[in-house]
Design a protein around this motif. Structure first.
Motif, PDB file in Angstrom:
ATOM      1  N   SER A  97     -15.865 -10.190   6.479  1.00  0.00           N
ATOM      2  CA  SER A  97     -14.463 -10.196   6.280  1.00  0.00           C
ATOM      3  C   SER A  97     -14.230  -9.512   5.041  1.00  0.00           C
ATOM      4  N   SER A  98     -15.065  -8.860   4.369  1.00  0.00           N
ATOM      5  CA  SER A  98     -14.665  -8.510   2.708  1.00  0.00           C
ATOM      6  C   SER A  98     -15.188  -6.960   2.841  1.00  0.00           C
TER       7      SER A  98
ATOM      8  N   LYS B 131      -7.038  -1.625  13.008  1.00  0.00           N
ATOM      9  CA  LYS B 131      -7.686  -2.447  13.789  1.00  0.00           C
ATOM     10  C   LYS B 131      -8.081  -3.695  12.746  1.00  0.00           C
ATOM     11  N   MET B 132      -8.303  -3.256  11.618  1.00  0.00           N
ATOM     12  CA  MET B 132      -8.565  -4.507  10.627  1.00  0.00           C
ATOM     13  C   MET B 132      -7.217  -5.244  10.539  1.00  0.00           C
ATOM     14  N   LYS B 133      -6.098  -4.538  10.393  1.00  0.00           N
ATOM     15  CA  LYS B 133      -4.848  -5.501  10.337  1.00  0.00           C
ATOM     16  C   LYS B 133      -4.631  -6.171  11.554  1.00  0.00           C
ATOM     17  N   SER B 134      -4.983  -5.602  12.867  1.00  0.00           N
ATOM     18  CA  SER B 134      -4.923  -6.475  13.766  1.00  0.00           C
ATOM     19  C   SER B 134      -5.962  -7.908  14.027  1.00  0.00           C
ATOM     20  N   ARG B 135      -6.800  -7.550  13.149  1.00  0.00           N
ATOM     21  CA  ARG B 135      -7.806  -8.948  13.025  1.00  0.00           C
ATOM     22  C   ARG B 135      -7.456  -9.635  11.913  1.00  0.00           C
ATOM     23  N   GLY B 136      -6.515  -9.554  11.114  1.00  0.00           N
ATOM     24  CA  GLY B 136      -6.157 -10.449  10.003  1.00  0.00           C
ATOM     25  C   GLY B 136      -6.767  -9.962   8.782  1.00  0.00           C
ATOM     26  N   ILE B 137      -7.239  -8.855   8.469  1.00  0.00           N
ATOM     27  CA  ILE B 137      -7.924  -8.311   7.392  1.00  0.00           C
ATOM     28  C   ILE B 137      -6.650  -7.656   6.589  1.00  0.00           C
ATOM     29  N   ARG B 138      -6.347  -8.345   5.303  1.00  0.00           N
ATOM     30  CA  ARG B 138      -5.339  -7.791   4.721  1.00  0.00           C
ATOM     31  C   ARG B 138      -5.814  -6.762   3.839  1.00  0.00           C
TER      32      ARG B 138
ATOM     33  N   TYR C 298      -4.924 -10.187  -9.615  1.00  0.00           N
ATOM     34  CA  TYR C 298      -5.631 -11.325  -9.681  1.00  0.00           C
ATOM     35  C   TYR C 298      -4.480 -12.623  -9.232  1.00  0.00           C
ATOM     36  N   ASP C 299      -3.419 -12.115  -9.304  1.00  0.00           N
ATOM     37  CA  ASP C 299      -2.307 -12.961  -8.648  1.00  0.00           C
ATOM     38  C   ASP C 299      -2.471 -13.093  -7.147  1.00  0.00           C
ATOM     39  N   GLU C 300      -3.069 -12.093  -6.522  1.00  0.00           N
ATOM     40  CA  GLU C 300      -3.057 -12.070  -4.977  1.00  0.00           C
ATOM     41  C   GLU C 300      -4.190 -13.135  -4.601  1.00  0.00           C
ATOM     42  N   ASP C 301      -4.175 -13.638  -3.224  1.00  0.00           N
ATOM     43  CA  ASP C 301      -5.128 -14.474  -2.817  1.00  0.00           C
ATOM     44  C   ASP C 301      -6.125 -13.540  -1.926  1.00  0.00           C
ATOM     45  N   LEU C 302      -7.360 -13.507  -2.674  1.00  0.00           N
ATOM     46  CA  LEU C 302      -8.356 -12.358  -2.460  1.00  0.00           C
ATOM     47  C   LEU C 302      -9.479 -13.291  -1.644  1.00  0.00           C
ATOM     48  N   SER C 303      -9.371 -14.757  -1.541  1.00  0.00           N
ATOM     49  CA  SER C 303     -10.231 -15.293  -0.841  1.00  0.00           C
ATOM     50  C   SER C 303     -10.444 -15.280   0.628  1.00  0.00           C
ATOM     51  N   ARG C 304      -9.263 -14.676   1.120  1.00  0.00           N
ATOM     52  CA  ARG C 304      -9.012 -14.682   2.468  1.00  0.00           C
ATOM     53  C   ARG C 304      -9.658 -13.041   3.007  1.00  0.00           C
ATOM     54  N   PRO C 305      -9.695 -12.982   4.259  1.00  0.00           N
ATOM     55  CA  PRO C 305     -10.353 -11.683   4.830  1.00  0.00           C
ATOM     56  C   PRO C 305      -9.479 -10.504   4.275  1.00  0.00           C
ATOM     57  N   CYS C 306     -10.225  -9.747   3.438  1.00  0.00           N
ATOM     58  CA  CYS C 306      -9.365  -8.339   2.872  1.00  0.00           C
ATOM     59  C   CYS C 306     -10.267  -7.219   2.707  1.00  0.00           C
ATOM     60  N   ALA C 307      -9.665  -6.142   2.444  1.00  0.00           N
ATOM     61  CA  ALA C 307     -10.298  -4.789   2.362  1.00  0.00           C
ATOM     62  C   ALA C 307      -9.480  -4.186   1.058  1.00  0.00           C
ATOM     63  N   PHE C 308     -10.450  -3.364   0.299  1.00  0.00           N
ATOM     64  CA  PHE C 308      -9.804  -2.781  -0.961  1.00  0.00           C
ATOM     65  C   PHE C 308      -9.879  -1.133  -0.608  1.00  0.00           C
ATOM     66  N   LEU C 309      -8.706  -0.470  -0.962  1.00  0.00           N
ATOM     67  CA  LEU C 309      -8.485   0.827  -0.500  1.00  0.00           C
ATOM     68  C   LEU C 309      -8.852   1.820  -1.758  1.00  0.00           C
ATOM     69  N   ILE C 310      -9.806   2.512  -1.926  1.00  0.00           N
ATOM     70  CA  ILE C 310     -10.125   3.241  -3.167  1.00  0.00           C
ATOM     71  C   ILE C 310      -9.941   4.764  -2.776  1.00  0.00           C
ATOM     72  N   GLY C 311      -9.104   5.426  -3.424  1.00  0.00           N
ATOM     73  CA  GLY C 311      -8.874   6.986  -3.156  1.00  0.00           C
ATOM     74  C   GLY C 311      -9.629   8.010  -4.196  1.00  0.00           C
ATOM     75  N   ASN C 312      -9.582   9.249  -3.788  1.00  0.00           N
ATOM     76  CA  ASN C 312     -10.168  10.225  -4.666  1.00  0.00           C
ATOM     77  C   ASN C 312      -9.913  10.270  -5.918  1.00  0.00           C
ATOM     78  N   GLU C 313     -10.875  10.562  -6.813  1.00  0.00           N
ATOM     79  CA  GLU C 313     -10.931  10.587  -8.232  1.00  0.00           C
ATOM     80  C   GLU C 313      -9.742  11.108  -8.860  1.00  0.00           C
ATOM     81  N   ALA C 314      -9.390  12.376  -8.281  1.00  0.00           N
ATOM     82  CA  ALA C 314      -8.409  12.993  -9.206  1.00  0.00           C
ATOM     83  C   ALA C 314      -6.717  12.685  -8.237  1.00  0.00           C
ATOM     84  N   ASN C 315      -6.682  12.560  -7.240  1.00  0.00           N
ATOM     85  CA  ASN C 315      -5.648  12.432  -6.401  1.00  0.00           C
ATOM     86  C   ASN C 315      -5.270  11.015  -6.083  1.00  0.00           C
ATOM     87  N   GLY C 316      -6.113  10.132  -5.897  1.00  0.00           N
ATOM     88  CA  GLY C 316      -5.813   8.796  -5.609  1.00  0.00           C
ATOM     89  C   GLY C 316      -5.952   8.772  -3.875  1.00  0.00           C
TER      90      GLY C 316
END
Length: 270
Positions: free
Chosen positions: A108-109, A176-183, A196-214
């Motif tokens: 879930s992470s 598909k992640m969103k439909s399964r409750g992954i934030r 750090y103000d968000e609840d990251l203890s729940r199922p979640c995914a972090f989006l990381i983009g291109n170095e130059a353009n995000g």
């Protein structure tokens, strides 16, 4: 002992080192150095190549016993190596990736990488993801080749232990992640809340983009939450691997806090 660069096996290894398309076609890549070779899972190890002047300690000698290997001349090994100071050992390794569905169902992470281009960043992210306890990494097809020799070396073995997969349809995966409750969280200039103000203890995914353009606008728009990493001075953004590391270890800190009731984890506190 193999002494010719025109040897069929040597040409094969050389092509694996240099050509991404050839690696994908053959379903193999090269792991170089004592640590990377010895940490290769037995089922993925195809063949080992050792320089004639390779000095193995007793532990390495014991590990090599009975394994399929070829001795090559120092000249040939130097030509094959992608490092300035070769350690004298490399291996041809079979690729292995789970299906997107298998990986998605395994935890879930997650990390979602879009068009990441720097080999060092990808290698660092893999190592950090393993350390932070992430369940898997998804990448789109325009990300740098994870089997690039620079990436393989920089993972320091995490390549074998951190599950990852390239996906054809990144946005379909995110839906598909969103439909399964992954934030889905994106570090973004439009973010209002500190990460750090968000609840990251729940199922979640972090989006990381291109170095130059995000992140692309389309991918960023699918995030459930934009967060910001507060910074001093005139810095507007961080290196992709650094930003990913900060988010992953905050997630780990929060989960460990819930599990143990303590506010710290090992030697790292964010």
């Amino acid at each position: 002992m193999i002494t010719s660069l025109s040897n069929v096996q040597i040409r094969h290894v050389s092509m694996l080192q240099k050509k991404s398309r050839y690696r994908m076609q053959e379903g193999q890549f090269v792991a170089e150095g004592v640590k990377m070779v010895m940490e290769t899972p037995e089922g993925l190890l195809d063949r080992i190549y050792i320089s004639e002047d390779f000095q193995a300690d007793p532990e390495v000698k014991a590990w090599l016993k009975g394994k399929d290997r070829e001795v090559v001349s120092s000249k040939v090994f130097k030509a094959l190596s992608m490092t300035q100071t070769p350690q004298g050992i490399l291996a041809v390794v079979k690729m292995h990736q789970p299906s997107p569905e298998t990986l998605l169902s395994s935890g879930s992470s997650f990390l979602i990488l879009e068009t990441l281009q720097d080999p060092g960043n990808l290698g660092t992210i893999l190592r950090t993801a393993e350390g932070a306890g992430m369940d898997g990494i998804f990448m789109n097809k325009t990300c740098v080749d994870i089997y690039n020799p620079k990436v393989v070396r920089s993972t320091m073995g995490s390549l074998y232990r951190m599950p990852f997969v390239y996906v054809d349809d990144l946005h379909g995966l995110m839906s598909k992640m969103k439909s399964r409750g992954i934030r889905l969280y994106a570090a973004h200039l439009k973010g209002k809340n500190n990460y750090y103000d968000e609840d990251l203890s729940r199922p979640c995914a972090f989006l990381i983009g291109n170095e130059a353009n995000g992140l692309s606008d389309e991918t960023a728009a699918m995030a459930d939450v934009y967060v910001k990493i507060p910074m001093s001075g005139q810095v507007e953004s961080l290196n992709a691997a650094m930003a990913a590391g900060i988010l992953m270890y905050e997630m780990r800190r929060q989960k460990v806090t819930i599990q143990t009731g303590k506010s710290n984890d090992s030697a790292i506190v964010l």
